[in-house]
Design a protein around this motif. Structure first.
Motif, PDB file in Angstrom:
ATOM      1  N   LEU A 226     -34.135 -72.518 -49.625  1.00  0.00           N
ATOM      2  CA  LEU A 226     -35.424 -72.932 -50.176  1.00  0.00           C
ATOM      3  C   LEU A 226     -35.458 -72.751 -51.682  1.00  0.00           C
ATOM      4  O   LEU A 226     -34.796 -71.854 -52.224  1.00  0.00           O
ATOM      5  CB  LEU A 226     -36.556 -72.088 -49.575  1.00  0.00           C
ATOM      6  N   TYR A 227     -36.258 -73.567 -52.344  1.00  0.00           N
ATOM      7  CA  TYR A 227     -36.576 -73.325 -53.745  1.00  0.00           C
ATOM      8  C   TYR A 227     -37.597 -72.191 -53.789  1.00  0.00           C
ATOM      9  O   TYR A 227     -38.737 -72.351 -53.330  1.00  0.00           O
ATOM     10  CB  TYR A 227     -37.141 -74.586 -54.396  1.00  0.00           C
ATOM     11  N   GLN A 228     -37.168 -71.027 -54.323  1.00  0.00           N
ATOM     12  CA  GLN A 228     -38.019 -69.847 -54.330  1.00  0.00           C
ATOM     13  C   GLN A 228     -38.139 -69.255 -55.726  1.00  0.00           C
ATOM     14  O   GLN A 228     -37.258 -69.433 -56.576  1.00  0.00           O
ATOM     15  CB  GLN A 228     -37.429 -68.777 -53.401  1.00  0.00           C
ATOM     16  N   ALA A 229     -39.235 -68.521 -55.940  1.00  0.00           N
ATOM     17  CA  ALA A 229     -39.418 -67.788 -57.188  1.00  0.00           C
ATOM     18  C   ALA A 229     -38.393 -66.669 -57.265  1.00  0.00           C
ATOM     19  O   ALA A 229     -37.813 -66.250 -56.250  1.00  0.00           O
ATOM     20  CB  ALA A 229     -40.836 -67.232 -57.252  1.00  0.00           C
ATOM     21  N   ALA A 230     -38.173 -66.154 -58.476  1.00  0.00           N
ATOM     22  CA  ALA A 230     -37.210 -65.072 -58.684  1.00  0.00           C
ATOM     23  C   ALA A 230     -37.581 -63.850 -57.853  1.00  0.00           C
ATOM     24  O   ALA A 230     -38.755 -63.624 -57.529  1.00  0.00           O
ATOM     25  CB  ALA A 230     -37.147 -64.710 -60.162  1.00  0.00           C
ATOM     26  N   GLU A 231     -36.590 -63.041 -57.511  1.00  0.00           N
ATOM     27  CA  GLU A 231     -36.730 -61.928 -56.577  1.00  0.00           C
ATOM     28  C   GLU A 231     -37.860 -60.975 -56.941  1.00  0.00           C
ATOM     29  O   GLU A 231     -38.595 -60.504 -56.073  1.00  0.00           O
ATOM     30  CB  GLU A 231     -35.407 -61.150 -56.504  1.00  0.00           C
ATOM     31  N   GLN A 232     -38.032 -60.656 -58.213  1.00  0.00           N
ATOM     32  CA  GLN A 232     -39.034 -59.669 -58.624  1.00  0.00           C
ATOM     33  C   GLN A 232     -40.400 -60.282 -58.931  1.00  0.00           C
ATOM     34  O   GLN A 232     -41.314 -59.587 -59.370  1.00  0.00           O
ATOM     35  CB  GLN A 232     -38.527 -58.901 -59.848  1.00  0.00           C
TER      36      GLN A 232
ATOM     37  N   MET B  36     -45.920 -75.956 -62.312  1.00  0.00           N
ATOM     38  CA  MET B  36     -45.354 -75.394 -61.082  1.00  0.00           C
ATOM     39  C   MET B  36     -44.526 -74.168 -61.419  1.00  0.00           C
ATOM     40  O   MET B  36     -43.828 -74.139 -62.431  1.00  0.00           O
ATOM     41  CB  MET B  36     -44.509 -76.446 -60.355  1.00  0.00           C
ATOM     42  N   THR B  37     -44.590 -73.146 -60.572  1.00  0.00           N
ATOM     43  CA  THR B  37     -43.826 -71.929 -60.758  1.00  0.00           C
ATOM     44  C   THR B  37     -42.329 -72.228 -60.771  1.00  0.00           C
ATOM     45  O   THR B  37     -41.841 -73.043 -60.001  1.00  0.00           O
ATOM     46  CB  THR B  37     -44.145 -70.939 -59.623  1.00  0.00           C
ATOM     47  N   ALA B  38     -41.592 -71.546 -61.666  1.00  0.00           N
ATOM     48  CA  ALA B  38     -40.147 -71.734 -61.742  1.00  0.00           C
ATOM     49  C   ALA B  38     -39.485 -71.236 -60.465  1.00  0.00           C
ATOM     50  O   ALA B  38     -39.757 -70.124 -60.001  1.00  0.00           O
ATOM     51  CB  ALA B  38     -39.594 -70.992 -62.945  1.00  0.00           C
ATOM     52  N   THR B  39     -38.627 -72.061 -59.888  1.00  0.00           N
ATOM     53  CA  THR B  39     -37.929 -71.706 -58.655  1.00  0.00           C
ATOM     54  C   THR B  39     -36.474 -72.136 -58.752  1.00  0.00           C
ATOM     55  O   THR B  39     -36.109 -72.970 -59.578  1.00  0.00           O
ATOM     56  CB  THR B  39     -38.560 -72.395 -57.433  1.00  0.00           C
ATOM     57  N   ARG B  40     -35.658 -71.557 -57.881  1.00  0.00           N
ATOM     58  CA  ARG B  40     -34.271 -72.027 -57.749  1.00  0.00           C
ATOM     59  C   ARG B  40     -33.894 -72.003 -56.278  1.00  0.00           C
ATOM     60  O   ARG B  40     -34.467 -71.253 -55.478  1.00  0.00           O
ATOM     61  CB  ARG B  40     -33.312 -71.197 -58.586  1.00  0.00           C
ATOM     62  N   LEU B  41     -32.935 -72.812 -55.932  1.00  0.00           N
ATOM     63  CA  LEU B  41     -32.528 -72.960 -54.535  1.00  0.00           C
ATOM     64  C   LEU B  41     -31.724 -71.731 -54.118  1.00  0.00           C
ATOM     65  O   LEU B  41     -30.651 -71.453 -54.676  1.00  0.00           O
ATOM     66  CB  LEU B  41     -31.701 -74.226 -54.373  1.00  0.00           C
TER      67      LEU B  41
ATOM     68  N   TRP C  65     -46.247 -71.220 -51.669  1.00  0.00           N
ATOM     69  CA  TRP C  65     -45.112 -72.069 -51.333  1.00  0.00           C
ATOM     70  C   TRP C  65     -43.806 -71.628 -51.992  1.00  0.00           C
ATOM     71  O   TRP C  65     -42.726 -72.095 -51.612  1.00  0.00           O
ATOM     72  CB  TRP C  65     -45.418 -73.511 -51.748  1.00  0.00           C
ATOM     73  N   ALA C  66     -43.869 -70.744 -52.992  1.00  0.00           N
ATOM     74  CA  ALA C  66     -42.676 -70.329 -53.725  1.00  0.00           C
ATOM     75  C   ALA C  66     -41.974 -69.132 -53.082  1.00  0.00           C
ATOM     76  O   ALA C  66     -41.018 -68.594 -53.659  1.00  0.00           O
ATOM     77  CB  ALA C  66     -43.047 -70.005 -55.173  1.00  0.00           C
ATOM     78  N   PHE C  67     -42.458 -68.705 -51.921  1.00  0.00           N
ATOM     79  CA  PHE C  67     -41.909 -67.538 -51.244  1.00  0.00           C
ATOM     80  C   PHE C  67     -41.702 -67.846 -49.759  1.00  0.00           C
ATOM     81  O   PHE C  67     -42.424 -68.659 -49.185  1.00  0.00           O
ATOM     82  CB  PHE C  67     -42.868 -66.344 -51.379  1.00  0.00           C
ATOM     83  N   ALA C  68     -40.737 -67.138 -49.160  1.00  0.00           N
ATOM     84  CA  ALA C  68     -40.521 -67.237 -47.715  1.00  0.00           C
ATOM     85  C   ALA C  68     -41.223 -66.048 -47.066  1.00  0.00           C
ATOM     86  O   ALA C  68     -40.698 -64.935 -47.057  1.00  0.00           O
ATOM     87  CB  ALA C  68     -39.033 -67.229 -47.403  1.00  0.00           C
TER      88      ALA C  68
END
Length: 202
Positions: free
Chosen positions: A17-23, A1-6, A40-43
């Motif tokens: 949301l748990y999202q991928a890093a900004e860049q 699963m892609t690394a995400t943070r809340l 799913w890792a992006f809004a």
């Protein structure tokens, strides 16, 4: 699963949301045709705008059974629960999305039923409101969604779509009910703000 943070969601201070890093770009993880990219890792703007619409107009879903198709991160489903929907089902074809929806629902104290499967009448069931955020991004997906949602609306179900101007949206079948300027990631959209419309299938 892609690394995400809340993290917080632009335009939605009520939701994290748990999202991928900004860049991070959609395909930075080396995804291929046999493994879907981590939508799913992006809004995405269509979902963010639709979630904002539900929170601004909670009567749209309050006390009603709701299904969110192509749910991705679950942001729309979470907003529906926060707007006091009677029950919320979030449907996605990606098993990792189902896991992400469950994590995000817990992070927001939301009760959302995350379901693995295609967008079809069986998944819609007895829903009174069907929600779709940013799903008209390819010809095949757009055509399938249009067929399903048109038939659903004809049964008297309210169908709302959030869309930032994707190329396969059937505008001739839709009535505009709202509009938002959604802050977005340049790594995904090549712009800082995406004008996004809320549509109702007629």
């Amino acid at each position: 699963m892609t690394a995400t943070r809340l993290t917080e969601v632009p335009l939605l201070p009520e939701i994290r949301l748990y999202q991928a890093a900004e860049q991070t770009g959609l395909f930075d993880g080396g995804y291929s045709s046999d493994r879907p990219p981590p939508f799913w890792a992006f809004a995405w703007p269509g979902g963010v705008a639709l979630a904002r619409h539900l929170l601004d107009q909670p009567q749209t879903v309050r006390g009603r059974r709701v299904v969110d198709l192509g749910s991705g991160s679950g942001v729309v489903a979470i907003a529906a629960w926060l707007a006091q929907a009677q029950g919320v089902r979030a449907v996605d074809t990606d098993p990792e999305a189902v896991t992400a929806i469950e994590r995000n629902a817990v992070a927001n104290g939301a009760q959302v039923e995350a379901v693995l499967g295609a967008a079809d009448p069986m998944r819609i069931g007895d829903a009174e409101v069907v929600l779709v955020g940013d799903a008209f991004y390819t010809a095949s997906v757009g055509a399938a969604m249009t067929k399903l949602l048109t038939a659903t609306a004809r049964r008297g179900v309210e169908v709302l779509v959030g869309d930032p101007g994707r190329g396969f949206l059937p505008r001739r079948l839709l009535t505009e009910v709202g509009r938002y300027d959604v802050p977005v990631r340049r790594a995904l959209e090549d712009t800082g703000v995406k004008p996004t419309t809320i549509w109702r299938f007629t």
